[in-house]
Motif scaffolding. Structure first.
Motif, mmCIF file in Angstrom:
data_model
loop_
_atom_site.group_PDB
_atom_site.id
_atom_site.type_symbol
_atom_site.label_atom_id
_atom_site.label_comp_id
_atom_site.label_asym_id
_atom_site.label_seq_id
_atom_site.Cartn_x
_atom_site.Cartn_y
_atom_site.Cartn_z
ATOM 1 N N SER A 101 0.845 -1.197 0.000
ATOM 2 C CA SER A 101 0.000 0.000 0.000
ATOM 3 C C SER A 101 0.880 1.247 0.000
ATOM 4 C CB SER A 101 -0.916 0.005 1.225
ATOM 5 O OG SER A 101 -0.168 0.280 2.393
ATOM 6 N N LEU A 102 0.314 2.368 -0.441
ATOM 7 C CA LEU A 102 1.059 3.625 -0.455
ATOM 8 C C LEU A 102 1.471 4.017 0.961
ATOM 9 C CD1 LEU A 102 2.206 6.039 -1.958
ATOM 10 C CD2 LEU A 102 -0.060 7.110 -1.778
ATOM 11 N N GLN B 245 -6.558 5.681 -12.355
ATOM 12 C CA GLN B 245 -5.200 5.160 -12.241
ATOM 13 C C GLN B 245 -4.204 6.292 -12.443
ATOM 14 O OE1 GLN B 245 -4.389 1.617 -14.576
ATOM 15 N NE2 GLN B 245 -6.588 1.283 -14.776
ATOM 16 N N GLU C 234 0.285 6.840 -12.662
ATOM 17 C CA GLU C 234 1.624 6.264 -12.620
ATOM 18 C C GLU C 234 2.626 7.414 -12.593
ATOM 19 O OE1 GLU C 234 4.441 2.932 -14.705
ATOM 20 O OE2 GLU C 234 2.794 3.758 -15.872
ATOM 21 N N LEU D 128 5.846 4.121 -9.930
ATOM 22 C CA LEU D 128 4.855 3.946 -8.873
ATOM 23 C C LEU D 128 3.474 4.018 -9.508
ATOM 24 C CD1 LEU D 128 4.213 3.770 -5.819
ATOM 25 C CD2 LEU D 128 4.299 6.266 -5.770
ATOM 26 N N SER D 129 2.768 2.888 -9.543
ATOM 27 C CA SER D 129 1.431 2.812 -10.148
ATOM 28 C C SER D 129 0.395 2.633 -9.049
ATOM 29 C CB SER D 129 1.344 1.630 -11.107
ATOM 30 O OG SER D 129 2.269 1.773 -12.138
ATOM 31 N N MET D 130 -0.683 3.408 -9.133
ATOM 32 C CA MET D 130 -1.731 3.326 -8.118
ATOM 33 C C MET D 130 -3.109 3.368 -8.762
ATOM 34 S SD MET D 130 -0.236 5.919 -5.243
ATOM 35 C CE MET D 130 0.161 7.219 -6.397
ATOM 36 N N TYR D 131 -4.031 2.663 -8.146
ATOM 37 C CA TYR D 131 -5.445 2.734 -8.492
ATOM 38 C C TYR D 131 -6.114 3.513 -7.365
ATOM 39 C CZ TYR D 131 -10.233 1.455 -9.482
ATOM 40 O OH TYR D 131 -11.565 1.513 -9.767
ATOM 41 N N PHE D 132 -7.027 4.430 -7.694
ATOM 42 C CA PHE D 132 -7.638 5.261 -6.664
ATOM 43 C C PHE D 132 -9.113 5.486 -6.966
ATOM 44 C CE2 PHE D 132 -6.250 8.078 -9.998
ATOM 45 C CZ PHE D 132 -7.288 8.986 -10.111
#
Length: 60
Positions: free
Chosen positions: A2-3, A26, A28, A46-50
């Motif tokens: 997790s972030l 998303q 990145e 750094l790839s994130m889904y939000f």
């Protein structure tokens, strides 16, 4: 990871963002991670889904 866990584990590191990509819920960030022990640069993505909004603050 997790972030929140990432930020806690690498709190002394510095992430310099060189490129940003945004898509449907998303994001990145691409750049370099700098180690506090030396000046070695590590390439990082750094790839994130939000959900919700992203607030992007800059120092200006």
């Amino acid at each position: 990871m997790s972030l929140k866990d990432f930020v806690e584990k690498y709190s002394e590191y510095y992430f310099e963002i060189l490129d940003e990509l945004y898509g449907f819920n998303q994001v990145e960030y691409i750049g370099y991670l700098r180690s506090p022990q030396n000046d070695e640069l590590i390439q990082m993505s750094l790839s994130m889904y939000f959900t919700g909004d992203i607030v992007y603050e800059t120092e200006e």
